[in-house]
Design a protein around this motif. Structure first.
Motif, PDB file in Angstrom:
ATOM      1  N   LEU A 124      33.165  37.548  56.176  1.00  0.00           N
ATOM      2  CA  LEU A 124      34.334  38.353  56.512  1.00  0.00           C
ATOM      3  C   LEU A 124      34.506  39.482  55.857  1.00  0.00           C
ATOM      4  N   ASP A 125      34.278  39.305  54.308  1.00  0.00           N
ATOM      5  CA  ASP A 125      34.786  40.317  53.544  1.00  0.00           C
ATOM      6  C   ASP A 125      33.485  40.787  52.803  1.00  0.00           C
ATOM      7  N   ALA A 126      32.130  40.658  53.775  1.00  0.00           N
ATOM      8  CA  ALA A 126      30.972  40.860  53.061  1.00  0.00           C
ATOM      9  C   ALA A 126      30.759  42.495  52.614  1.00  0.00           C
ATOM     10  N   SER A 127      31.212  43.284  53.374  1.00  0.00           N
ATOM     11  CA  SER A 127      31.523  44.709  53.215  1.00  0.00           C
ATOM     12  C   SER A 127      32.056  45.201  52.096  1.00  0.00           C
ATOM     13  N   LEU A 128      33.215  44.454  52.046  1.00  0.00           N
ATOM     14  CA  LEU A 128      34.196  44.874  50.708  1.00  0.00           C
ATOM     15  C   LEU A 128      33.472  44.253  49.331  1.00  0.00           C
ATOM     16  N   ARG A 129      32.680  43.097  49.448  1.00  0.00           N
ATOM     17  CA  ARG A 129      32.093  42.687  48.089  1.00  0.00           C
ATOM     18  C   ARG A 129      31.026  43.614  47.339  1.00  0.00           C
ATOM     19  N   SER A 130      30.820  44.728  48.207  1.00  0.00           N
ATOM     20  CA  SER A 130      29.921  45.820  47.378  1.00  0.00           C
ATOM     21  C   SER A 130      30.717  46.517  46.752  1.00  0.00           C
ATOM     22  N   ILE A 131      32.187  46.598  46.905  1.00  0.00           N
ATOM     23  CA  ILE A 131      33.082  47.684  46.261  1.00  0.00           C
ATOM     24  C   ILE A 131      33.437  46.797  44.787  1.00  0.00           C
ATOM     25  N   LEU A 132      33.268  47.384  43.642  1.00  0.00           N
ATOM     26  CA  LEU A 132      33.378  46.953  42.374  1.00  0.00           C
ATOM     27  C   LEU A 132      34.816  46.483  42.196  1.00  0.00           C
ATOM     28  N   GLY A 133      35.856  47.469  42.603  1.00  0.00           N
ATOM     29  CA  GLY A 133      37.095  47.253  42.287  1.00  0.00           C
ATOM     30  C   GLY A 133      37.587  45.909  43.043  1.00  0.00           C
ATOM     31  N   TYR A 134      37.100  45.623  44.367  1.00  0.00           N
ATOM     32  CA  TYR A 134      37.261  44.600  45.249  1.00  0.00           C
ATOM     33  C   TYR A 134      36.797  43.282  44.486  1.00  0.00           C
ATOM     34  N   THR A 135      35.637  43.237  43.994  1.00  0.00           N
ATOM     35  CA  THR A 135      35.101  42.172  43.317  1.00  0.00           C
ATOM     36  C   THR A 135      35.843  41.795  41.940  1.00  0.00           C
ATOM     37  N   VAL A 136      36.296  42.891  41.320  1.00  0.00           N
ATOM     38  CA  VAL A 136      36.679  42.701  39.799  1.00  0.00           C
ATOM     39  C   VAL A 136      38.353  42.061  40.226  1.00  0.00           C
ATOM     40  N   LYS A 137      38.881  42.452  41.279  1.00  0.00           N
ATOM     41  CA  LYS A 137      40.270  41.984  41.889  1.00  0.00           C
ATOM     42  C   LYS A 137      40.087  40.309  42.201  1.00  0.00           C
ATOM     43  N   ARG A 138      38.963  40.169  42.904  1.00  0.00           N
ATOM     44  CA  ARG A 138      38.875  38.839  43.433  1.00  0.00           C
ATOM     45  C   ARG A 138      38.639  37.752  42.138  1.00  0.00           C
ATOM     46  N   THR A 139      37.680  38.163  41.104  1.00  0.00           N
ATOM     47  CA  THR A 139      37.353  37.434  40.144  1.00  0.00           C
ATOM     48  C   THR A 139      38.729  37.479  39.084  1.00  0.00           C
ATOM     49  N   SER A 140      39.480  38.346  39.054  1.00  0.00           N
ATOM     50  CA  SER A 140      40.431  38.429  38.068  1.00  0.00           C
ATOM     51  C   SER A 140      41.609  37.367  38.900  1.00  0.00           C
ATOM     52  N   ASN A 141      41.629  37.472  40.232  1.00  0.00           N
ATOM     53  CA  ASN A 141      42.751  36.272  40.957  1.00  0.00           C
ATOM     54  C   ASN A 141      42.321  35.003  40.652  1.00  0.00           C
ATOM     55  N   ILE A 142      40.881  34.678  40.457  1.00  0.00           N
ATOM     56  CA  ILE A 142      40.419  33.365  40.169  1.00  0.00           C
ATOM     57  C   ILE A 142      40.852  32.976  38.776  1.00  0.00           C
ATOM     58  N   LEU A 143      40.555  33.803  38.005  1.00  0.00           N
ATOM     59  CA  LEU A 143      40.673  33.739  36.296  1.00  0.00           C
ATOM     60  C   LEU A 143      42.073  33.553  35.963  1.00  0.00           C
ATOM     61  N   GLN A 144      42.977  34.348  36.674  1.00  0.00           N
ATOM     62  CA  GLN A 144      44.339  34.209  36.481  1.00  0.00           C
ATOM     63  C   GLN A 144      45.062  32.961  36.888  1.00  0.00           C
ATOM     64  N   ALA A 145      44.644  32.563  38.178  1.00  0.00           N
ATOM     65  CA  ALA A 145      45.148  31.187  38.870  1.00  0.00           C
ATOM     66  C   ALA A 145      44.785  30.331  37.808  1.00  0.00           C
ATOM     67  N   ASP A 146      43.458  30.240  37.251  1.00  0.00           N
ATOM     68  CA  ASP A 146      43.098  29.081  36.403  1.00  0.00           C
ATOM     69  C   ASP A 146      44.030  29.279  35.104  1.00  0.00           C
ATOM     70  N   ALA A 147      44.107  30.290  34.514  1.00  0.00           N
ATOM     71  CA  ALA A 147      45.141  30.512  33.407  1.00  0.00           C
ATOM     72  C   ALA A 147      46.155  29.941  33.513  1.00  0.00           C
ATOM     73  N   ALA A 148      46.738  30.210  34.673  1.00  0.00           N
ATOM     74  CA  ALA A 148      48.340  29.729  35.086  1.00  0.00           C
ATOM     75  C   ALA A 148      48.390  28.324  35.057  1.00  0.00           C
ATOM     76  N   GLY A 149      47.411  27.844  35.625  1.00  0.00           N
ATOM     77  CA  GLY A 149      47.339  26.243  35.455  1.00  0.00           C
ATOM     78  C   GLY A 149      47.444  25.515  34.206  1.00  0.00           C
TER      79      GLY A 149
END
Length: 157
Positions: free
Chosen positions: A18-43
């Motif tokens: 569903l977000d395939a088109s967005l995944r070519s946008i660097l800012g979107y990919t950085v934000k998704r990656t940041s969300n994953i890393l932050q959630a992991d760090a929060a744990g």
């Protein structure tokens, strides 16, 4: 028929279709990656009774004894009013102390307690260990390159 459609939609969403088109946008990919890393760090930080913001402030205080709340707010790019709540939480947990600044009666110099330094050291070690797991597919050179590139982007006006 409706049930099959729901299953197919869920499957497509899980695959990232569903977000395939967005995944070519660097800012979107950085934000998704940041969300994953932050959630992991929060744990990880939760085990130490810290949130990402309180951990960040604690590290700055440990690294720079007698830093002020205004300096922490500037260093962490946050509103000074938000910093007050973070400092209060760290003080209530016994991780830092406030000391009057003799030259400015409105300011407090912040210092980590021995317990605060121990918690900071343990949390930093735990985060480094977890980051090692999260980044295991990247070589040390790739990690250094990634960090250097992110720093360059962050430095842009």
């Amino acid at each position: 028929m409706v049930e099959a459609s729901k299953t197919q939609s869920k499957s497509t969403a899980e695959e990232g279709g569903l977000d395939a088109s967005l995944r070519s946008i660097l800012g979107y990919t950085v934000k998704r990656t940041s969300n994953i890393l932050q959630a992991d760090a929060a744990g990880v930080l939760d085990r130490f009774g810290l949130r990402i913001t309180t951990f960040s402030a604690l590290v700055v205080i440990c690294d720079h004894p007698d830093v002020t709340q205004s300096q922490i707010a500037a260093a962490l790019n946050m509103e000074r009013s938000n910093t007050v709540l973070i400092i209060d939480a760290l003080e209530q947990a016994g991780l830092i102390g406030r000391h009057r600044v003799p030259t400015d009666r409105r300011s407090y110099a912040l210092r980590a307690t021995l317990e605060g330094m121990k918690i900071r050291d343990a949390a930093v070690r735990a985060l480094a260990e977890r980051e090692e797991v999260m980044l295991h597919d990247l070589s040390q050179e790739e990690r250094a390159t990634l960090m250097a590139l992110l720093v360059r982007i962050r430095a842009q006006p």
